[in-house]
Design a protein around this motif. Structure first.
Motif, PDB file in Angstrom:
ATOM      1  N   TYR A 288       0.835  -1.201   0.000  1.00 14.68           N
ATOM      2  CA  TYR A 288       0.000   0.000   0.000  1.00 14.68           C
ATOM      3  C   TYR A 288       0.873   1.256   0.000  1.00 14.68           C
ATOM      4  O   TYR A 288       0.584   2.228  -0.704  1.00 14.68           O
ATOM      5  CB  TYR A 288      -0.923  -0.009   1.215  1.00 14.68           C
ATOM      6  N   ASP A 289       1.945   1.226   0.762  1.00 15.20           N
ATOM      7  CA  ASP A 289       2.864   2.368   0.801  1.00 15.20           C
ATOM      8  C   ASP A 289       3.468   2.628  -0.582  1.00 15.20           C
ATOM      9  O   ASP A 289       3.614   3.780  -0.996  1.00 15.20           O
ATOM     10  CB  ASP A 289       3.988   2.120   1.811  1.00 15.20           C
ATOM     11  N   LEU A 290       3.824   1.560  -1.285  1.00 17.36           N
ATOM     12  CA  LEU A 290       4.378   1.727  -2.630  1.00 17.36           C
ATOM     13  C   LEU A 290       3.347   2.326  -3.576  1.00 17.36           C
ATOM     14  O   LEU A 290       3.689   3.158  -4.438  1.00 17.36           O
ATOM     15  CB  LEU A 290       4.862   0.379  -3.170  1.00 17.36           C
ATOM     16  N   SER A 291       2.095   1.889  -3.433  1.00 20.32           N
ATOM     17  CA  SER A 291       1.052   2.454  -4.296  1.00 20.32           C
ATOM     18  C   SER A 291       0.863   3.945  -4.025  1.00 20.32           C
ATOM     19  O   SER A 291       0.574   4.718  -4.950  1.00 20.32           O
ATOM     20  CB  SER A 291      -0.272   1.699  -4.089  1.00 20.32           C
ATOM     21  N   LEU A 292       1.030   4.372  -2.780  1.00 25.41           N
ATOM     22  CA  LEU A 292       0.962   5.796  -2.462  1.00 25.41           C
ATOM     23  C   LEU A 292       2.132   6.551  -3.084  1.00 25.41           C
ATOM     24  O   LEU A 292       1.982   7.678  -3.555  1.00 25.41           O
ATOM     25  CB  LEU A 292       0.966   6.002  -0.945  1.00 25.41           C
ATOM     26  N   MET A 293       3.296   5.923  -3.075  1.00 27.93           N
ATOM     27  CA  MET A 293       4.490   6.580  -3.600  1.00 27.93           C
ATOM     28  C   MET A 293       4.320   6.932  -5.079  1.00 27.93           C
ATOM     29  O   MET A 293       4.680   8.033  -5.516  1.00 27.93           O
ATOM     30  CB  MET A 293       5.711   5.684  -3.430  1.00 27.93           C
ATOM     31  N   ILE A 294       3.775   6.013  -5.872  1.00 28.36           N
ATOM     32  CA  ILE A 294       3.678   6.285  -7.309  1.00 28.36           C
ATOM     33  C   ILE A 294       2.513   7.222  -7.640  1.00 28.36           C
ATOM     34  O   ILE A 294       2.448   7.746  -8.756  1.00 28.36           O
ATOM     35  CB  ILE A 294       3.536   4.980  -8.116  1.00 28.36           C
ATOM     36  N   SER A 304       8.599  11.442 -13.664  1.00 30.05           N
ATOM     37  CA  SER A 304       7.884  10.621 -14.642  1.00 30.05           C
ATOM     38  C   SER A 304       7.697   9.200 -14.135  1.00 30.05           C
ATOM     39  O   SER A 304       8.611   8.585 -13.605  1.00 30.05           O
ATOM     40  CB  SER A 304       8.666  10.595 -15.956  1.00 30.05           C
ATOM     41  N   ASP A 305       6.480   8.714 -14.320  1.00 34.90           N
ATOM     42  CA  ASP A 305       6.145   7.363 -13.879  1.00 34.90           C
ATOM     43  C   ASP A 305       6.010   6.444 -15.075  1.00 34.90           C
ATOM     44  O   ASP A 305       5.533   6.840 -16.127  1.00 34.90           O
ATOM     45  CB  ASP A 305       4.823   7.345 -13.106  1.00 34.90           C
ATOM     46  N   PHE A 306       6.424   5.230 -14.885  1.00 39.76           N
ATOM     47  CA  PHE A 306       6.237   4.211 -15.910  1.00 39.76           C
ATOM     48  C   PHE A 306       4.874   3.567 -15.702  1.00 39.76           C
ATOM     49  O   PHE A 306       4.468   3.288 -14.598  1.00 39.76           O
ATOM     50  CB  PHE A 306       7.343   3.170 -15.806  1.00 39.76           C
ATOM     51  N   GLY A 307       4.145   3.346 -16.812  1.00 36.91           N
ATOM     52  CA  GLY A 307       2.751   2.946 -16.735  1.00 36.91           C
ATOM     53  C   GLY A 307       2.457   1.678 -15.977  1.00 36.91           C
ATOM     54  O   GLY A 307       1.386   1.533 -15.390  1.00 36.91           O
ATOM     55  N   SER A 308       3.394   0.722 -15.970  1.00 33.65           N
ATOM     56  CA  SER A 308       3.101  -0.561 -15.327  1.00 33.65           C
ATOM     57  C   SER A 308       3.633  -0.641 -13.897  1.00 33.65           C
ATOM     58  O   SER A 308       3.704  -1.718 -13.325  1.00 33.65           O
ATOM     59  CB  SER A 308       3.678  -1.722 -16.151  1.00 33.65           C
ATOM     60  N   TYR A 309       4.042   0.499 -13.308  1.00 33.08           N
ATOM     61  CA  TYR A 309       4.452   0.483 -11.903  1.00 33.08           C
ATOM     62  C   TYR A 309       3.384  -0.192 -11.041  1.00 33.08           C
ATOM     63  O   TYR A 309       3.684  -0.978 -10.153  1.00 33.08           O
ATOM     64  CB  TYR A 309       4.661   1.905 -11.390  1.00 33.08           C
ATOM     65  N   GLU A 310       2.122   0.164 -11.302  1.00 33.13           N
ATOM     66  CA  GLU A 310       1.037  -0.342 -10.470  1.00 33.13           C
ATOM     67  C   GLU A 310       0.932  -1.858 -10.542  1.00 33.13           C
ATOM     68  O   GLU A 310       0.776  -2.529  -9.523  1.00 33.13           O
ATOM     69  CB  GLU A 310      -0.292   0.300 -10.872  1.00 33.13           C
TER      70      GLU A 310
END
Length: 472
Positions: A288-294, A304-310
Motif C-alpha cells: 500500500y505504501d508503494l502504491s501511495l508513492m507512485i 515521470s512514472d512508468f505505466g506498469s508500476y502499479e
C-alpha cells in the motif's frame, strides 16, 4: 514513379531499423528510438515496445550482457590434465560445505579422459569435482532440484562446451568465497571461464534451430549466468551500466516464452514455469505504501512514472505480506519461496529494468522492497542459495545511501526488515528449524504459493496476455 519507389524504400528501411520500436516499425515511420517510450508513441498515446518482431533477440541480448572484467592471464603452473598424477589424493566426501581456508578434496570424474583431451587444466578438473561434490548441491537448496546440476547438468556439460565453462565458472566463484587465501586465483579462473562460455554461447544461440535442439543446455547455461550475476552485486550510480541480475532474469523469461514447446519436457521445467501469484491491492502495509508513492502529488516525488508500476507493485505485494504474516513463510517451503522471488524478476518489463538501471528513484524503491522480502526469507533459512545471500542487504543499503534523506520515508520498510532480520529475539528473529520442512515433502509444501497461476506475459503487457489466451 522513381521518386515514389525511393520514398517507399526509405520508409521500409526506417521500419527495419534495429532500434525502431514495434509501433513505428508497423507503421513504417521514423522512430527516434527513445527509451522506455519513443517520442511518436508518447505523442500519439500508443503502446511502445522494442524487439518484439524477433523474439530471440531480446533474450539473447539480455543473456550475453555482463559487467564482468576481462580475464587476467593465468599465472603460476599451467599444468594440463595430461600431466595429472593419477595417484594424487582423490576422495569422495559427503560434506555439506568445505571449511573456510581448507583445500577441498575432489572426486575423479568418470569423464576425465574426455576433459583431458580438450585442453582443460588440473585446476579445471578440481573445479569440476568441487561442483559435483559441493557447488551443485548448494545452488538452489531444494533436494528435488539438486540432481539437475550434479547429474543431468554435468552430462550436458560434456556435450556443450559453453555449459562446461559455465559450470567451471560457477564452481570457481564459490571457491572464491570458501578460500579467502586464494581468492584472486579463483577470481581469475572464474572470469576466464565466464569469457570462454560467453564466446561459445554467443555463437550457439545465434541459431534458433540449435536452441530448439539443445534447449536444456542453453537453459542450464542461462541459469548459471543468472547465478553468476546474482553473486556479484554492483551499484555504482557514477558509471553507466546495468544490473546483470535483472537483465539475465528477463532473458530467462524470454527464452522460456519464445520456446514454449521445449519447456514441458525439460527437467528444468520446475525452475522456469511462468507462474505468478494473483495481483492484490491492499489498504495497508508495504504494498500500500508503494502504491501511495507512485500516486503522490508532491512535486518532489512527482517525476515521470512508468505505466506498469502499479501492476508491478500489485504482483509484488503478496510476497511483501508474507514478511508481516504470523505463519512462517506463508506456509510455503522457503526454497520454493526464494525460487518464486528469483523468478518474479523475469516478469519485469524491459522498460522497468531500464529505469532501475538508470537509478530512477521510484524503481529503486520498488526493488528495495523486493530485496527486503528476499533478505527476510534467506536470513531465516540457512540452507542453499550461497550465490544469492550477499545481494539483498548490499542492494538495500546501497540504494538507501544513494537516495538519501529525501526518500527515507519510502525506504522505511526495507530498512526495518533488515533490522528485523538482525535482531535475535525480534519478530521473526530466529531462523526456522530445518526439520520444519523435511527434504522429501519440501516441494509439496506450497502454502500461499498454491494460488499462483500461469502467467504468459511480462507485467503490464495485457495485450500479449490476451493474444496468448486466444490460443489456449
Amino acid at each position: 514513379m522513381a521518386s515514389t519507389q525511393n520514398e517507399t524504400r526509405t520508409r521500409r528501411s526506417l521500419g527495419r531499423s534495429k532500434g525502431t520500436c514495434l509501433s513505428c516499425r508497423q507503421r513504417h515511420i521514423k522512430c527516434d528510438e527513445s527509451k522506455p517510450r519513443c517520442t511518436k508513441c508518447v505523442k500519439n498515446s500508443r503502446e511502445c515496445t522494442y524487439g518484439a518482431t524477433d523474439p530471440s533477440k531480446d533474450w539473447r541480448r539480455n543473456i550475453v550482457t555482463f559487467n564482468a572484467s576481462e580475464p587476467t592471464e593465468e599465472t603460476g603452473e599451467g599444468s594440463s590434465c595430461k600431466e595429472l598424477n593419477h595417484s594424487a589424493a582423490f576422495s569422495s566426501g559427503s560434506r555439506a560445505m568445505v571449511p573456510r581456508n581448507a583445500s577441498p578434496s575432489f572426486s575423479l570424474p568418470a569423464q576425465l579422459p574426455i576433459l583431458m583431451g580438450e585442453g582443460y587444466s588440473i585446476r579445471d578438473v578440481q573445479a569440476l569435482s568441487h561442483f559435483v561434490e559441493f557447488t551443485g548441491n548448494d545452488l538452489i537448496g531444494s533436494h528435488f532440484l539438486k540432481s539437475l546440476w550434479t547429474q543431468g547438468g554435468i552430462q550436458l556439460a560434456f556435450n556443450n562446451d559453453f555449459l562446461m565453462h559455465a559450470v567451471l565458472m560457477t564452481s570457481s566463484t564459490q571457491l572464491q568465497r570458501l578460500n579467502p587465501a586464494s581468492y584472486e586465483e579463483h577470481r581469475i579462473e572464474s572470469n576466464k571461464h565466464l569469457q570462454a562460455s560467453l564466446r561459445s554461447f554467443r555463437g550457439a544461440i545465434s541459431s534458433p534451430t540449435y536452441v530448439t535442439n539443445n534447449f536444456e543446455a542453453v537453459l542450464a547455461t542461462t541459469f548459471l549466468f543468472l547465478m553468476h550475476s546474482g553473486s556479484n552485486p554492483t551499484f555504482d550510480p557514477s558509471q553507466p551500466g546495468m544490473d546483470g541480475f535483472l537483465q539475465h532474469a528477463c532473458g530467462l523469461y524470454d527464452i522460456v516464452r519464445y520456446n514454449p514447446a521445449c519447456v514441458p519436457r525439460s527437467p528444468f521445467a520446475p525452475l522456469c514455469t511462468p507462474m505468478l501469484l494473483p495481483d492484490i491491492s491492499p489498504d495497508s502495509g508495504p504494498g500500500y505504501d508503494l502504491s501511495l508513492m507512485i500516486k503522490t502529488t508532491n512535486p518532489h516525488y512527482a517525476n515521470s512514472d512508468f505505466g506498469s508500476y502499479e501492476s508491478i507493485i500489485n504482483s509484488l505485494t503478496p510476497i511483501l505480506e508474507i514478511v508481516e504474516s504470523e505463519l512462517p513463510f506463508g506456509g510455503a517451503s522457503p526454497d520454493a519461496l526464494v525460487l518464486y522471488l528469483v523468478h518474479w524478476l523475469s516478469f519485469l518489463p524491459s522498460e522497468f529494468v531500464i529505469l532501475a538501471n538508470s537509478h530512477q528513484p521510484k524503481a529503486l524503491v520498488i526493488m528495495a522492497h523486493y530485496y527486503a522480502a528476499l533478505a527476510f526469507v534467506l536470513a531465516k533459512w540457512h540452507k542453499g542459495w550461497w550465490w544469492l545471500r550477499e545481494r539483498p542487504v548490499f542492494m538495500i543499503e546501497q540504494t538507501d545511501a544513494f537516495l538519501g534523506e529525501d526518500w527515507e520515508v519510502w525506504m522505511k520498510w526495507p530498512i526495518s526488515v533488515l533490522k528485523m532480520c538482525e535482531e535475535e529475539n525480534g519478530h521473526w528473529g530466529r531462523a526456522v528449524a530445518a526439520d520444519r520442512f523435511d527434504e522429501v515433502g519440501v516441494e509439496e509444501e506450497m502454502g500461499v504459493l498454491l494460488s499462483a497461476d500461469f502467467h504468459p506475459c511480462k507485467l503490464g503487457d495485457e495485450s500479449w496476455a490476451r493474444k496468448i489466451a486466444s490460443y489456449r
